[in-house]
Design an enzyme around this catalytic site. Structure first.
Site, mmCIF file in Angstrom:
data_model
loop_
_atom_site.group_PDB
_atom_site.id
_atom_site.type_symbol
_atom_site.label_atom_id
_atom_site.label_comp_id
_atom_site.label_asym_id
_atom_site.label_seq_id
_atom_site.Cartn_x
_atom_site.Cartn_y
_atom_site.Cartn_z
ATOM 1 N N PRO A 15 11.377 30.115 -110.375
ATOM 2 C CA PRO A 15 10.267 30.331 -109.448
ATOM 3 C C PRO A 15 10.441 29.502 -108.183
ATOM 4 O O PRO A 15 10.793 28.323 -108.245
ATOM 5 C CB PRO A 15 9.043 29.858 -110.246
ATOM 6 C CG PRO A 15 9.602 28.892 -111.242
ATOM 7 C CD PRO A 15 10.959 29.393 -111.591
ATOM 8 N N MET A 16 10.206 30.135 -107.024
ATOM 9 C CA MET A 16 10.335 29.441 -105.743
ATOM 10 C C MET A 16 9.259 29.938 -104.783
ATOM 11 O O MET A 16 9.158 31.140 -104.526
ATOM 12 C CB MET A 16 11.724 29.696 -105.131
ATOM 13 C CG MET A 16 12.864 29.050 -105.892
ATOM 14 S SD MET A 16 14.466 29.484 -105.197
ATOM 15 C CE MET A 16 14.628 31.190 -105.763
ATOM 16 N N THR A 17 8.468 29.029 -104.264
ATOM 17 C CA THR A 17 7.449 29.381 -103.289
ATOM 18 C C THR A 17 8.104 29.897 -102.016
ATOM 19 O O THR A 17 9.015 29.263 -101.484
ATOM 20 C CB THR A 17 6.575 28.150 -102.978
ATOM 21 O OG1 THR A 17 5.858 27.787 -104.158
ATOM 22 C CG2 THR A 17 5.593 28.442 -101.862
ATOM 23 N N GLN A 44 4.626 33.346 -112.637
ATOM 24 C CA GLN A 44 4.289 31.945 -112.861
ATOM 25 C C GLN A 44 2.857 31.708 -112.385
ATOM 26 O O GLN A 44 2.550 31.868 -111.200
ATOM 27 C CB GLN A 44 5.231 31.005 -112.122
ATOM 28 C CG GLN A 44 4.962 29.548 -112.485
ATOM 29 C CD GLN A 44 5.689 28.573 -111.594
ATOM 30 O OE1 GLN A 44 5.370 28.456 -110.416
ATOM 31 N NE2 GLN A 44 6.665 27.872 -112.151
ATOM 32 N N HIS A 56 2.522 27.070 -115.342
ATOM 33 C CA HIS A 56 3.194 26.024 -114.568
ATOM 34 C C HIS A 56 2.570 24.675 -114.923
ATOM 35 O O HIS A 56 1.554 24.270 -114.367
ATOM 36 C CB HIS A 56 3.054 26.314 -113.074
ATOM 37 C CG HIS A 56 4.000 25.545 -112.208
ATOM 38 N ND1 HIS A 56 4.831 24.559 -112.697
ATOM 39 C CD2 HIS A 56 4.250 25.610 -110.871
ATOM 40 C CE1 HIS A 56 5.544 24.056 -111.691
ATOM 41 N NE2 HIS A 56 5.212 24.685 -110.578
ATOM 42 N N ASN A 87 5.703 19.652 -111.941
ATOM 43 C CA ASN A 87 5.753 19.404 -110.494
ATOM 44 C C ASN A 87 4.436 18.962 -109.872
ATOM 45 O O ASN A 87 4.186 19.171 -108.692
ATOM 46 C CB ASN A 87 6.278 20.635 -109.750
ATOM 47 C CG ASN A 87 7.702 20.987 -110.150
ATOM 48 O OD1 ASN A 87 8.356 20.236 -110.865
ATOM 49 N ND2 ASN A 87 8.174 22.126 -109.697
ATOM 50 N N TYR A 100 1.259 19.950 -110.390
ATOM 51 C CA TYR A 100 0.150 20.882 -110.223
ATOM 52 C C TYR A 100 -0.857 20.699 -111.360
ATOM 53 O O TYR A 100 -0.715 19.799 -112.179
ATOM 54 C CB TYR A 100 0.682 22.299 -110.073
ATOM 55 C CG TYR A 100 1.539 22.421 -108.823
ATOM 56 C CD1 TYR A 100 0.970 22.211 -107.562
ATOM 57 C CD2 TYR A 100 2.911 22.654 -108.899
ATOM 58 C CE1 TYR A 100 1.748 22.259 -106.413
ATOM 59 C CE2 TYR A 100 3.695 22.703 -107.746
ATOM 60 C CZ TYR A 100 3.108 22.491 -106.502
ATOM 61 O OH TYR A 100 3.885 22.518 -105.368
ATOM 62 N N ASN A 135 4.796 15.508 -105.871
ATOM 63 C CA ASN A 135 3.350 15.514 -105.674
ATOM 64 C C ASN A 135 2.652 14.286 -106.268
ATOM 65 O O ASN A 135 1.518 14.372 -106.757
ATOM 66 C CB ASN A 135 2.724 16.795 -106.240
ATOM 67 C CG ASN A 135 2.991 18.004 -105.363
ATOM 68 O OD1 ASN A 135 2.971 17.911 -104.139
ATOM 69 N ND2 ASN A 135 3.259 19.149 -105.986
ATOM 70 N N GLY A 143 20.101 22.386 -110.644
ATOM 71 C CA GLY A 143 21.375 22.201 -109.969
ATOM 72 C C GLY A 143 22.588 22.744 -110.694
ATOM 73 O O GLY A 143 23.682 22.174 -110.588
ATOM 74 N N GLY A 170 17.899 28.389 -108.846
ATOM 75 C CA GLY A 170 16.877 28.515 -107.829
ATOM 76 C C GLY A 170 17.418 28.891 -106.479
ATOM 77 O O GLY A 170 17.673 30.055 -106.188
ATOM 78 N N ARG A 171 17.631 27.894 -105.622
ATOM 79 C CA ARG A 171 17.984 28.160 -104.225
ATOM 80 C C ARG A 171 19.217 29.051 -104.023
ATOM 81 O O ARG A 171 19.257 29.811 -103.055
ATOM 82 C CB ARG A 171 18.143 26.833 -103.479
ATOM 83 C CG ARG A 171 16.812 26.114 -103.295
ATOM 84 C CD ARG A 171 16.931 24.892 -102.411
ATOM 85 N NE ARG A 171 15.631 24.271 -102.223
ATOM 86 C CZ ARG A 171 15.409 23.221 -101.447
ATOM 87 N NH1 ARG A 171 16.420 22.674 -100.780
ATOM 88 N NH2 ARG A 171 14.194 22.716 -101.330
ATOM 89 N N TYR A 193 9.979 29.081 -95.799
ATOM 90 C CA TYR A 193 8.539 29.338 -95.804
ATOM 91 C C TYR A 193 8.078 30.060 -94.533
ATOM 92 O O TYR A 193 6.900 30.039 -94.194
ATOM 93 C CB TYR A 193 7.777 28.014 -95.959
ATOM 94 C CG TYR A 193 8.318 27.171 -97.086
ATOM 95 C CD1 TYR A 193 8.244 27.612 -98.408
ATOM 96 C CD2 TYR A 193 8.945 25.954 -96.838
ATOM 97 C CE1 TYR A 193 8.765 26.858 -99.449
ATOM 98 C CE2 TYR A 193 9.467 25.187 -97.878
ATOM 99 C CZ TYR A 193 9.377 25.644 -99.175
ATOM 100 O OH TYR A 193 9.894 24.905 -100.200
#
Length: 361
Positions: free
Chosen positions: A24-26, A98, A175, A178, A180, A235, A298, A319-320, A347
């Site tokens: 999952p990636m915002t 998610q 989730h 991280n 949240y 966070n 990673g 991810g990325r 973003y």
């Protein structure tokens, strides 16, 4: 006997075509908190993955702490997400949404009218938050959730899970990582409560487990995953101040297993500069959880295969690399060089850096 990263895997009642998971990636392409039409294109382009886990999606208006992130609590959102799930299924992939309630991580300017910034305790997250109206603003302290607000939040997760099934998702990922809302209850940095929702391990994990229990009852455990981030510091989390931190995750994993949750997705962001998750903690989670274990953090193809060979997990999240390499699975299989992503467009509001990367191998 170990299995290849590119072999199929049975996840609950599903059969994934490979063991590659898109993490999952915002991406903030959901104006007014409704996924734009290009969101379906974005996920379909990356549907070589056996399993896609969507960007964080709020189960309630209070969970929309960032601007332009999607929700899943009304019919307009259900219809928009159905475009996404149909596009992914047409490519023979599977997709979980998610469910991410941002809790104290947000700003009132990013919330819909009538929604309030809520958290376990009236303790502000560190740092600033981007708002469309006033740019970067300090994150204010949330209101401490009352018993009634706790119940409404748990019900919101449960209702959102049912809406996810209606929208065609194969399941939901809660989730709990991280920093949240679910993670905020687990961590002493954000949970200063002295009632049954704080203090002890049982108190701090109560929100996570009660939410998971109710969601499992609503849509079935084979449709429910859970993301956790032991030793995460994102966070404002501070595990180093909690002498029970490792035990909490062992208890959480064992309790989720008893509930019948289909997978745990364990975040290790050490590749991005966060503290490394000790191997002993990962081993305890694996020992205490009977379902599938998603490795994350990673990975390249060689390291992913090595950890599958060592039986450290069943699935591996990337991810990325998926951002700029839509056909990442083919590239991993063929050993092709990966294209670098442009962080300036992570973003951004439009298609640039989102759906315009070439679909090559």
């Amino acid at each position: 006997m170990s299995s290849s990263l590119f072999e199929s895997f049975p996840l609950g009642e599903l059969v994934l075509k490979n063991r590659v998971v898109m993490a999952p990636m915002t991406r903030t392409r959901s104006p007014k908190n409704v996924p734009a039409e290009m969101v379906a294109t974005y996920y379909a382009q990356r549907a070589e993955a056996g399993l896609i886990i969507s960007e964080g999606t709020a189960p309630a208006p209070e969970g929309l702490g960032y601007c332009n992130i999607p929700g899943l609590f009304n019919d307009e959102q259900v219809q928009a997400w159905r475009r996404v799930t149909e596009a992914v299924h047409a490519k023979d992939s599977r997709i979980f949404v998610q469910l991410m309630h941002t809790g104290r991580v947000g700003h009132p300017l990013n919330l819909p009218a009538g929604a309030r910034l809520l958290g376990p305790s009236a303790v502000a997250a560190p740092g600033s938050m981007f708002t469309l109206q006033q740019g970067m603003q300090p994150i204010p302290a949330p209101e401490a959730m009352t018993a009634e607000e706790l119940e409404r939040s748990i019900q919101a997760y449960t209702d959102a899970a049912a809406l996810a099934v209606e929208a065609g998702f194969d399941g939901v990922e809660l989730h709990g990582a991280n920093g949240y809302l679910i993670d905020q209850f687990c961590n002493l940095a954000s949970n200063h409560r002295d009632d049954d929702w704080g203090g002890s391990i049982a108190g701090r994990t109560r929100f996570a487990l009660e939410t998971a229990r109710r969601v499992v009852e609503r849509i079935g455990g084979t449709r429910v995953g859970f993301r956790m981030s032991p030793y995460g510091v994102f966070n404002g989390m501070s595990p180093e101040n909690d002498p029970q931190h490792e035990e909490l995750y062992a208890v959480l994993a064992k309790s989720l297993s008893k509930l019948g949750v289909v997978y745990v997705h364990v975040v290790d962001h050490s590749a991005m500069g966060a503290p490394q998750v000790p191997a002993t903690v990962k081993a305890k989670i694996r020992e205490n959880f009977r379902g599938a274990y998603i490795l994350s953090g990673g990975y390249d193809a060689a390291r992913a295969q090595a950890e599958l060979d060592d039986n450290r997990g069943e699935l591996v999240a990337f991810g990325r690399p998926f951002i700029s390499n839509p056909r990442l699975v083919s590239k991993l299989r063929n050993g092709s060089p990966l294209r670098e992503a442009d962080p300036k467009t992570f973003y951004a509001p439009g298609p640039e850096g989102y759906i315009d990367y070439p679909e090559d191998e």
